[in-house]
Design a protein around this motif. Sequence first.
Motif, PDB file in Angstrom:
ATOM      1  N   UNK A 255      89.651  96.049 -24.050  1.00 44.66           N
ATOM      2  CA  UNK A 255      89.107  95.554 -22.775  1.00 44.66           C
ATOM      3  C   UNK A 255      89.077  96.726 -21.792  1.00 44.66           C
ATOM      4  N   UNK A 256      88.001  96.823 -21.025  1.00 49.08           N
ATOM      5  CA  UNK A 256      87.860  97.978 -20.143  1.00 49.08           C
ATOM      6  C   UNK A 256      87.254  97.561 -18.799  1.00 49.08           C
ATOM      7  N   UNK A 257      87.827  98.111 -17.722  1.00 46.24           N
ATOM      8  CA  UNK A 257      87.186  98.025 -16.411  1.00 46.24           C
ATOM      9  C   UNK A 257      86.998  99.464 -15.924  1.00 46.24           C
ATOM     10  N   UNK A 258      85.785  99.775 -15.484  1.00 46.27           N
ATOM     11  CA  UNK A 258      85.505 101.112 -14.978  1.00 46.27           C
ATOM     12  C   UNK A 258      85.359 101.011 -13.461  1.00 46.27           C
ATOM     13  N   UNK A 268      78.052 105.755 -11.897  1.00 47.68           N
ATOM     14  CA  UNK A 268      78.971 106.319 -12.880  1.00 47.68           C
ATOM     15  C   UNK A 268      79.603 105.207 -13.724  1.00 47.68           C
ATOM     16  N   UNK A 269      79.915 104.076 -13.072  1.00 49.77           N
ATOM     17  CA  UNK A 269      80.524 102.975 -13.829  1.00 49.77           C
ATOM     18  C   UNK A 269      79.577 102.491 -14.917  1.00 49.77           C
ATOM     19  N   UNK A 270      78.294 102.445 -14.584  1.00 46.47           N
ATOM     20  CA  UNK A 270      77.305 101.966 -15.557  1.00 46.47           C
ATOM     21  C   UNK A 270      77.224 102.909 -16.743  1.00 46.47           C
ATOM     22  N   UNK A 271      77.259 104.210 -16.449  1.00 52.75           N
ATOM     23  CA  UNK A 271      77.148 105.192 -17.524  1.00 52.75           C
ATOM     24  C   UNK A 271      78.343 105.100 -18.478  1.00 52.75           C
ATOM     25  N   UNK A 272      79.526 105.027 -17.904  1.00 53.68           N
ATOM     26  CA  UNK A 272      80.728 104.996 -18.756  1.00 53.68           C
ATOM     27  C   UNK A 272      80.799 103.668 -19.512  1.00 53.68           C
ATOM     28  N   UNK A 273      80.503 102.571 -18.818  1.00 52.02           N
ATOM     29  CA  UNK A 273      80.542 101.265 -19.483  1.00 52.02           C
ATOM     30  C   UNK A 273      79.544 101.223 -20.634  1.00 52.02           C
ATOM     31  N   UNK A 274      78.396 101.824 -20.404  1.00 52.00           N
ATOM     32  CA  UNK A 274      77.361 101.800 -21.430  1.00 52.00           C
ATOM     33  C   UNK A 274      77.790 102.593 -22.668  1.00 52.00           C
ATOM     34  N   UNK A 275      78.404 103.735 -22.447  1.00 56.66           N
ATOM     35  CA  UNK A 275      78.848 104.524 -23.606  1.00 56.66           C
ATOM     36  C   UNK A 275      79.905 103.761 -24.408  1.00 56.66           C
ATOM     37  N   UNK A 276      80.773 103.065 -23.699  1.00 55.68           N
ATOM     38  CA  UNK A 276      81.806 102.315 -24.410  1.00 55.68           C
ATOM     39  C   UNK A 276      81.178 101.165 -25.186  1.00 55.68           C
ATOM     40  N   UNK A 277      80.222 100.503 -24.565  1.00 60.59           N
ATOM     41  CA  UNK A 277      79.531  99.428 -25.286  1.00 60.59           C
ATOM     42  C   UNK A 277      78.850  99.939 -26.537  1.00 60.59           C
ATOM     43  N   UNK A 278      78.215 101.088 -26.400  1.00 61.41           N
ATOM     44  CA  UNK A 278      77.478 101.618 -27.537  1.00 61.41           C
ATOM     45  C   UNK A 278      78.403 102.086 -28.656  1.00 61.41           C
TER      46      UNK A 278
END
Lengths: 331, 334
Positions: A255-258, A268-278
């Motif tokens: 589980x992650x919150x950025x 930046x939150x979107x970029x990091x969240x997206x990499x984790x999702x991918x």
Amino acid sequence: MREITLSQAVNEALAEEMRRDPTTFIIGEDVAEAGTPFKVLSGLVEEFGTARVVDTPIAEPGFMGIAVGAAMTGARPIVDLMFGDFIFLIMDQLCNQAAKTHYMSGGRLSVPLVLRTNMGATRRSAAQHSQSLHALVAHIPGLKVAMPSSAYEAKGLMKTAIRENNPVVIFEDKLMYNDKAPVPEEEYLIPFGVANVLREGTDITLIGTSSMVQVCQKAAEILAAENISAEVIDPRTIVPLDEEGLLKSARKTSRVIVVDEGHQSYGVTAEIASRINEKAFYYLDAPVLRMGAMDVPIPFSPALEDITVPTPEGVAANARKLMSGEMIHAA
Amino acid sequence: MPHDVIMPALGMTQDSGLIVAWHKKPGDAVAVGDVLFEVETDKATMEVEAAHDGFIEALLAGEGEDAPVGQVIAVISDSKPDNPTQSRLVKKPEASEPAAAPSEEVTSPGDDAPKPTPKPMPVDLRTDGRILASPKARRLALEQGLDLADLAADGVPQPYHASDIETLKARPAKATTLNTAAISQLTARVSQDGFTAFQSWLTETAAVPVETIWASFAAASLRAASKAETVNIRVDQPTLRISSFFADPDLGSLSHALPGDALQVSLILRDLTSSRITGGSSGAEDAPVLTICRDGDNFALTLTYALDLADIDTAIRLLDGFAARLDEPLRHLL
């Protein structure tokens, strides 16, 4: 270990590097006599003189252009941009010139330049002096972006930035200048692209940048009292990003919150969240949540301004939702 | 003569109606045109009038209840009823099946019971047949050979997370799919003398394993009994822990009855002749089972089959034919 403020830590880093490398110089508004509005540069002009601590007129595009040219021709300028919000004024010098010169000259020219500036709201500075615009420059290939989260980080990252052969933008949080932290007397550098795990946990990962690292740590304390074990990670630099370090934690906790103080949309939150999702999709037990500043101009009203940025209570509340398996954005 | 009042269909796609209010009480007189009750459909609330004169003999559904279209919800009698009744479709909420859709809560009975406010319908997360689960829960289920659909069948609310995998693991194992169809059983008894003589004669000519003989006899018997074109026999020799498959072993000479692949088995032969068991049968299996035991000087034969796999006439012809072949093996060669 002695404790010094973030302001003093930056001052030390600049002084040490200027002593070490005579090609370094500081340029910007109110950097010499005034020592900047935040007094970060106090005492530097006395030691290094006005030839290496250069006051300029109120002309950001001009002094940024001078610095880029100086960097191309062998100097190591440290540009002081009084408010991060003024970055819009120097976008061509920074993004079209500094970021691309090494590439477009086939590697014959380099731009070893540091742009020191700041970010952060809740200082009652209104919409044009409170923005956190690091995502803008992180979007441009050729620029490295560091976001110190404490005095210790600020010193180590600044020294690495000055020795870097490519343009680096450092965003310091205005509200943290007087925050103290243990900083060793002896020299140290903090490498770029290596995330820092401030707190180990097993249930949820809180990724924070700059002052949001403190927010995440406070949230982790709140959660610990509720038997939720939160891991807190500071990427330190968002370019380069320690993707593997973040993924490792995401895979562990699932589980992650950025949390970042830039506006949430396209940030930046979107970029990091997206990499984790991918890249950690099959390890996730809940959607990766983003928490940024509200998508509004920062209000001057203190009551309104304070609710535009993520808080420890807000992070903890979202963490509880993820832990409970509550459906996030169901439909 | 009593007249049933049914829940009317008031819309093209309506399959039930919510009784908002009854306008008559049990025992009341009604005339054609009187408003009997109000019903709420997906579109509107409508008043429904009585279609007959008479008296309310019974109200069979309560206010706030959802009655299927066509359900009898009241009875109108011609004469004043002695014991007018009032009941509900759902007696008690606890009485409903655990897996059933949540029913409206029933408030205390009585004419002045407050109208239950319809609860917001829980979103049915399974309407499109998908199970909502986190990627991690899906991966764990896949890795451990678990089926998230079992959780859904148990009524565990979705979405599923990694913690639900523990629930899924702790769940009693899925009952193995037994053929629970009604089974039938036939037994026969035949002297071993003929077969023993035949077997020793055959062994002098060619080394033919006994399971090949069993398979051949059984296939011929089954083919004669059922007119099947393809007969696949599996011979189980539990004491030897061997199972052999034969495809049409009766076609061609015995010495050439070669074991086939694991095909759709028409008949299972269970050879217990080298054990001390003298008879018995298993439950229904995927194919009829013919068990062969020795009982003194006789072979004891038991044919067990599920009624959905064979009919009694075929079964009789099969067992009788097989017993006859054991009794007089040379008949098989004719």
